[in-house]
Design an enzyme around this catalytic site. Structure first.
Site, PDB file in Angstrom:
ATOM      1  N   TYR A  84       0.571   0.009  -8.983  1.00 46.78           N
ATOM      2  CA  TYR A  84       0.128   1.294  -8.438  1.00 46.78           C
ATOM      3  C   TYR A  84       0.528   2.410  -9.402  1.00 46.78           C
ATOM      4  CZ  TYR A  84      -0.948  -0.493  -3.736  1.00 46.78           C
ATOM      5  OH  TYR A  84      -1.507  -1.158  -2.674  1.00 46.78           O
ATOM      6  N   ASP A  95      -3.508   2.527   2.310  1.00 51.33           N
ATOM      7  CA  ASP A  95      -3.444   3.445   3.441  1.00 51.33           C
ATOM      8  C   ASP A  95      -4.572   4.474   3.383  1.00 51.33           C
ATOM      9  OD1 ASP A  95      -1.140   2.201   4.352  1.00 51.33           O
ATOM     10  OD2 ASP A  95       0.191   3.570   3.277  1.00 51.33           O
TER      11      ASP A  95
END
Length: 268
Positions: free
Chosen positions: A113, A52
Protein backbone atom coordinates in the site's frame (compact mmCIF):
# COMPACT_ATOMS: atom_id res chain seq x y z
CA UNK A 1 -15.57 -23.52 -16.65
CA UNK A 2 -12.04 -22.43 -15.88
CA UNK A 3 -10.59 -20.22 -13.18
CA UNK A 4 -9.15 -16.85 -14.15
CA UNK A 5 -7.30 -14.09 -12.38
CA UNK A 6 -8.69 -10.66 -13.27
CA UNK A 7 -6.33 -7.68 -12.95
CA UNK A 8 -8.02 -4.31 -12.45
CA UNK A 9 -7.71 -0.86 -10.93
CA UNK A 10 -10.18 1.64 -9.54
CA UNK A 11 -10.77 5.05 -8.07
CA UNK A 12 -12.54 4.28 -4.80
CA UNK A 13 -14.16 7.69 -4.22
CA UNK A 14 -17.66 6.62 -5.26
CA UNK A 15 -17.65 3.25 -3.53
CA UNK A 16 -18.30 1.91 -0.08
CA UNK A 17 -15.21 -0.27 -0.32
CA UNK A 18 -14.50 -3.42 -2.28
CA UNK A 19 -16.75 -6.04 -0.71
CA UNK A 20 -20.41 -6.51 -1.59
CA UNK A 21 -22.68 -5.33 1.21
CA UNK A 22 -26.40 -4.56 1.51
CA UNK A 23 -27.55 -1.04 0.71
CA UNK A 24 -24.20 0.21 -0.61
CA UNK A 25 -22.47 0.43 -3.98
CA UNK A 26 -19.15 -1.43 -4.01
CA UNK A 27 -16.44 -2.23 -6.55
CA UNK A 28 -17.03 -5.98 -6.32
CA UNK A 29 -20.74 -5.49 -6.96
CA UNK A 30 -20.14 -3.43 -10.13
CA UNK A 31 -17.73 -5.98 -11.58
CA UNK A 32 -19.99 -8.92 -10.79
CA UNK A 33 -22.91 -7.15 -12.46
CA UNK A 34 -20.82 -6.50 -15.59
CA UNK A 35 -19.59 -10.10 -15.70
CA UNK A 36 -23.16 -11.35 -15.32
CA UNK A 37 -24.26 -9.37 -18.37
CA UNK A 38 -21.33 -10.42 -20.55
CA UNK A 39 -21.36 -14.10 -19.54
CA UNK A 40 -25.15 -14.27 -19.07
CA UNK A 41 -24.84 -16.10 -15.78
CA UNK A 42 -24.15 -15.07 -12.17
CA UNK A 43 -20.37 -14.79 -11.71
CA UNK A 44 -19.08 -14.15 -8.19
CA UNK A 45 -15.52 -12.91 -7.78
CA UNK A 46 -13.06 -13.00 -4.88
CA UNK A 47 -10.59 -10.14 -4.46
CA UNK A 48 -7.04 -10.16 -3.14
CA UNK A 49 -8.11 -7.76 -0.40
CA UNK A 50 -11.01 -5.76 0.97
CA UNK A 51 -10.26 -2.08 0.61
CA UNK A 52 -12.28 0.32 2.75
CA UNK A 53 -14.65 3.06 1.59
CA UNK A 54 -12.91 5.63 -0.58
CA UNK A 55 -9.65 3.68 -0.89
CA UNK A 56 -8.15 3.31 -4.37
CA UNK A 57 -6.37 0.43 -6.08
CA UNK A 58 -3.59 0.83 -8.62
CA UNK A 59 -3.56 -2.98 -8.79
CA UNK A 60 -6.27 -5.32 -7.55
CA UNK A 61 -6.49 -9.00 -8.44
CA UNK A 62 -9.66 -11.08 -8.26
CA UNK A 63 -10.48 -14.62 -9.30
CA UNK A 64 -13.61 -15.95 -10.99
CA UNK A 65 -14.77 -19.18 -12.61
CA UNK A 66 -15.86 -18.40 -16.17
CA UNK A 67 -16.67 -20.25 -19.41
CA UNK A 68 -13.47 -20.73 -21.43
CA UNK A 69 -15.30 -20.44 -24.75
CA UNK A 70 -16.49 -16.90 -24.02
CA UNK A 71 -13.37 -15.55 -22.33
CA UNK A 72 -10.74 -16.89 -24.72
CA UNK A 73 -12.56 -16.76 -28.07
CA UNK A 74 -11.67 -13.07 -28.31
CA UNK A 75 -10.10 -11.86 -25.08
CA UNK A 76 -9.70 -8.29 -26.32
CA UNK A 77 -13.41 -8.13 -27.12
CA UNK A 78 -14.24 -9.67 -23.74
CA UNK A 79 -12.23 -6.98 -21.96
CA UNK A 80 -13.82 -4.21 -24.04
CA UNK A 81 -17.26 -5.55 -23.19
CA UNK A 82 -16.49 -5.62 -19.49
CA UNK A 83 -15.06 -2.10 -19.51
CA UNK A 84 -18.08 -0.78 -21.41
CA UNK A 85 -20.34 -2.10 -18.66
CA UNK A 86 -18.37 -0.98 -15.60
CA UNK A 87 -18.27 2.67 -14.43
CA UNK A 88 -15.41 4.77 -15.80
CA UNK A 89 -13.67 4.76 -12.42
CA UNK A 90 -13.11 0.99 -12.70
CA UNK A 91 -10.78 -0.49 -15.34
CA UNK A 92 -10.36 -4.19 -16.15
CA UNK A 93 -6.86 -4.74 -17.56
CA UNK A 94 -6.45 -8.46 -18.11
CA UNK A 95 -7.79 -11.96 -17.50
CA UNK A 96 -5.36 -14.88 -17.18
CA UNK A 97 -6.14 -18.56 -16.76
CA UNK A 98 -4.81 -20.03 -13.50
CA UNK A 99 -4.95 -23.37 -11.71
CA UNK A 100 -8.45 -24.56 -10.69
CA UNK A 101 -7.62 -24.09 -7.00
CA UNK A 102 -5.80 -20.74 -7.34
CA UNK A 103 -7.11 -18.15 -4.89
CA UNK A 104 -6.68 -14.40 -5.36
CA UNK A 105 -6.74 -13.74 -1.63
CA UNK A 106 -5.13 -16.73 0.05
CA UNK A 107 -2.38 -17.26 -2.54
CA UNK A 108 -1.15 -13.66 -2.40
CA UNK A 109 2.31 -13.62 -0.80
CA UNK A 110 2.72 -9.87 -0.44
CA UNK A 111 0.61 -6.75 -0.69
CA UNK A 112 1.87 -3.18 -0.89
CA UNK A 113 0.00 0.00 0.00
CA UNK A 114 1.02 3.62 -0.49
CA UNK A 115 -0.42 6.62 1.35
CA UNK A 116 0.22 10.01 -0.29
CA UNK A 117 0.62 13.38 1.45
CA UNK A 118 1.69 16.80 0.20
CA UNK A 119 2.41 20.27 1.58
CA UNK A 120 0.66 23.36 0.30
CA UNK A 121 -2.76 23.66 -1.32
CA UNK A 122 -2.87 22.00 -4.72
CA UNK A 123 -6.12 21.54 -6.67
CA UNK A 124 -4.60 18.70 -8.72
CA UNK A 125 -3.30 16.59 -5.83
CA UNK A 126 -6.22 17.02 -3.45
CA UNK A 127 -8.26 14.03 -4.66
CA UNK A 128 -5.51 11.44 -4.11
CA UNK A 129 -3.17 13.03 -1.59
CA UNK A 130 -3.64 14.60 1.85
CA UNK A 131 -2.53 18.20 2.43
CA UNK A 132 -0.62 18.43 5.72
CA UNK A 133 1.61 20.95 7.45
CA UNK A 134 5.36 20.16 7.19
CA UNK A 135 6.40 16.96 8.96
CA UNK A 136 9.64 15.51 10.34
CA UNK A 137 10.12 12.60 7.95
CA UNK A 138 13.35 11.47 9.58
CA UNK A 139 11.56 10.91 12.89
CA UNK A 140 8.67 9.23 11.09
CA UNK A 141 11.04 6.81 9.38
CA UNK A 142 12.69 5.96 12.69
CA UNK A 143 9.28 5.07 14.04
CA UNK A 144 8.25 3.22 10.88
CA UNK A 145 11.34 1.01 11.15
CA UNK A 146 9.99 -0.36 14.43
CA UNK A 147 7.06 -1.91 12.54
CA UNK A 148 9.42 -4.40 10.89
CA UNK A 149 9.85 -6.17 14.23
CA UNK A 150 6.16 -6.15 15.16
CA UNK A 151 3.99 -9.27 14.92
CA UNK A 152 0.76 -8.25 16.66
CA UNK A 153 -0.86 -5.16 15.07
CA UNK A 154 -3.86 -4.96 17.41
CA UNK A 155 -3.02 -1.31 18.15
CA UNK A 156 -3.75 -0.45 14.52
CA UNK A 157 -6.70 -2.78 13.92
CA UNK A 158 -10.32 -1.71 13.62
CA UNK A 159 -12.18 -2.48 16.85
CA UNK A 160 -14.62 -5.41 16.85
CA UNK A 161 -13.50 -6.66 13.44
CA UNK A 162 -14.18 -10.30 12.60
CA UNK A 163 -10.53 -11.29 12.01
CA UNK A 164 -9.25 -14.42 13.74
CA UNK A 165 -5.77 -13.02 14.33
CA UNK A 166 -4.04 -9.64 14.30
CA UNK A 167 -0.67 -11.12 13.38
CA UNK A 168 0.93 -9.60 10.26
CA UNK A 169 4.47 -9.75 8.90
CA UNK A 170 5.60 -6.34 7.61
CA UNK A 171 8.78 -6.28 5.51
CA UNK A 172 8.70 -2.67 4.26
CA UNK A 173 7.63 0.48 6.09
CA UNK A 174 9.08 3.80 4.98
CA UNK A 175 8.34 7.38 3.98
CA UNK A 176 9.60 8.35 0.52
CA UNK A 177 9.82 11.74 -1.17
CA UNK A 178 8.26 11.56 -4.62
CA UNK A 179 10.64 12.48 -7.43
CA UNK A 180 7.98 14.69 -9.02
CA UNK A 181 4.37 15.04 -7.90
CA UNK A 182 1.93 14.34 -10.70
CA UNK A 183 1.19 17.02 -11.66
CA UNK A 184 3.79 19.18 -9.89
CA UNK A 185 2.22 21.88 -7.78
CA UNK A 186 2.59 25.47 -8.95
CA UNK A 187 5.97 24.74 -10.52
CA UNK A 188 7.41 23.34 -7.28
CA UNK A 189 9.40 20.13 -7.72
CA UNK A 190 10.91 17.60 -5.34
CA UNK A 191 14.13 15.68 -5.64
CA UNK A 192 17.49 16.51 -7.23
CA UNK A 193 17.55 19.82 -9.06
CA UNK A 194 14.37 20.96 -7.34
CA UNK A 195 13.30 24.58 -7.37
CA UNK A 196 12.95 24.19 -3.61
CA UNK A 197 14.21 21.41 -1.40
CA UNK A 198 14.14 20.32 2.19
CA UNK A 199 11.68 18.94 4.67
CA UNK A 200 8.05 19.78 4.05
CA UNK A 201 8.53 22.22 1.17
CA UNK A 202 5.19 23.43 -0.28
CA UNK A 203 4.41 21.48 -3.40
CA UNK A 204 6.48 18.47 -2.37
CA UNK A 205 4.74 15.13 -2.21
CA UNK A 206 5.63 12.14 -0.05
CA UNK A 207 4.21 8.68 0.34
CA UNK A 208 4.28 6.05 3.02
CA UNK A 209 4.94 2.60 1.59
CA UNK A 210 4.16 -0.52 3.56
CA UNK A 211 4.30 -4.16 2.44
CA UNK A 212 3.16 -7.24 4.33
CA UNK A 213 1.77 -10.71 3.88
CA UNK A 214 -1.62 -9.47 5.06
CA UNK A 215 -3.30 -6.34 6.43
CA UNK A 216 -6.00 -5.78 8.99
CA UNK A 217 -9.04 -3.65 8.34
CA UNK A 218 -8.13 0.05 8.66
CA UNK A 219 -4.54 -0.89 9.60
CA UNK A 220 -2.63 1.25 7.10
CA UNK A 221 -4.62 4.42 7.78
CA UNK A 222 -4.19 3.94 11.52
CA UNK A 223 -0.44 3.41 11.15
CA UNK A 224 -0.16 6.55 9.00
CA UNK A 225 -2.20 8.57 11.48
CA UNK A 226 0.08 7.51 14.33
CA UNK A 227 3.26 8.21 12.35
CA UNK A 228 1.95 11.67 11.49
CA UNK A 229 1.72 12.35 15.24
CA UNK A 230 5.43 11.52 15.41
CA UNK A 231 6.11 13.81 12.44
CA UNK A 232 4.23 16.65 14.12
CA UNK A 233 6.35 16.27 17.25
CA UNK A 234 3.34 15.23 19.32
CA UNK A 235 4.56 11.67 19.90
CA UNK A 236 8.10 10.52 20.71
CA UNK A 237 9.77 7.36 19.46
CA UNK A 238 9.34 5.79 22.89
CA UNK A 239 5.66 6.71 22.92
CA UNK A 240 5.22 5.16 19.48
CA UNK A 241 6.89 2.00 20.75
CA UNK A 242 4.53 2.04 23.73
CA UNK A 243 1.50 2.34 21.41
CA UNK A 244 2.62 -0.87 19.70
CA UNK A 245 3.25 -2.70 22.96
CA UNK A 246 -0.08 -1.69 24.54
CA UNK A 247 -2.08 -3.48 21.80
CA UNK A 248 -4.90 -1.00 22.28
CA UNK A 249 -6.41 0.82 19.28
CA UNK A 250 -7.39 3.72 21.53
CA UNK A 251 -3.70 4.48 22.13
CA UNK A 252 -2.89 4.92 18.43
CA UNK A 253 -3.45 7.97 16.24
CA UNK A 254 -6.49 8.97 14.22
CA UNK A 255 -7.29 6.95 11.13
CA UNK A 256 -6.43 9.05 8.06
CA UNK A 257 -8.85 9.68 5.14
CA UNK A 258 -9.15 6.89 2.59
CA UNK A 259 -8.84 8.98 -0.59
CA UNK A 260 -5.03 9.20 -0.31
CA UNK A 261 -4.54 5.45 0.13
CA UNK A 262 -3.78 3.08 -2.74
CA UNK A 263 -3.47 -0.67 -2.89
CA UNK A 264 -0.31 -0.42 -4.95
CA UNK A 265 0.61 -4.01 -5.78
CA UNK A 266 -0.27 -7.64 -5.13
CA UNK A 267 2.38 -10.35 -5.53
CA UNK A 268 1.93 -14.10 -5.92
Amino acid sequence: MKRYFITLSYDGAAYHGWQVQPGAVTVQQCIEEALGKVLRLPTPIVGAGRTDAGVNARVMVAHADMPEAIVEKDKAKFLRSLNSLTPRDIAIHDVVEVAPDAHARFDARRRTYRYFVHHGCDPFLRHYSLNLAPLDYSAMNEAAALLLDVADFTSFAKLHADTRTNICHVDTARWVKADAPQPAAAGMLCGDGAIASGMGVPGCQYYFEISADRFLRNMVRAVVGTLVEVGRGKMSLDQFRNVIDRRDRCEAGTSMPGNALFLWNVEY
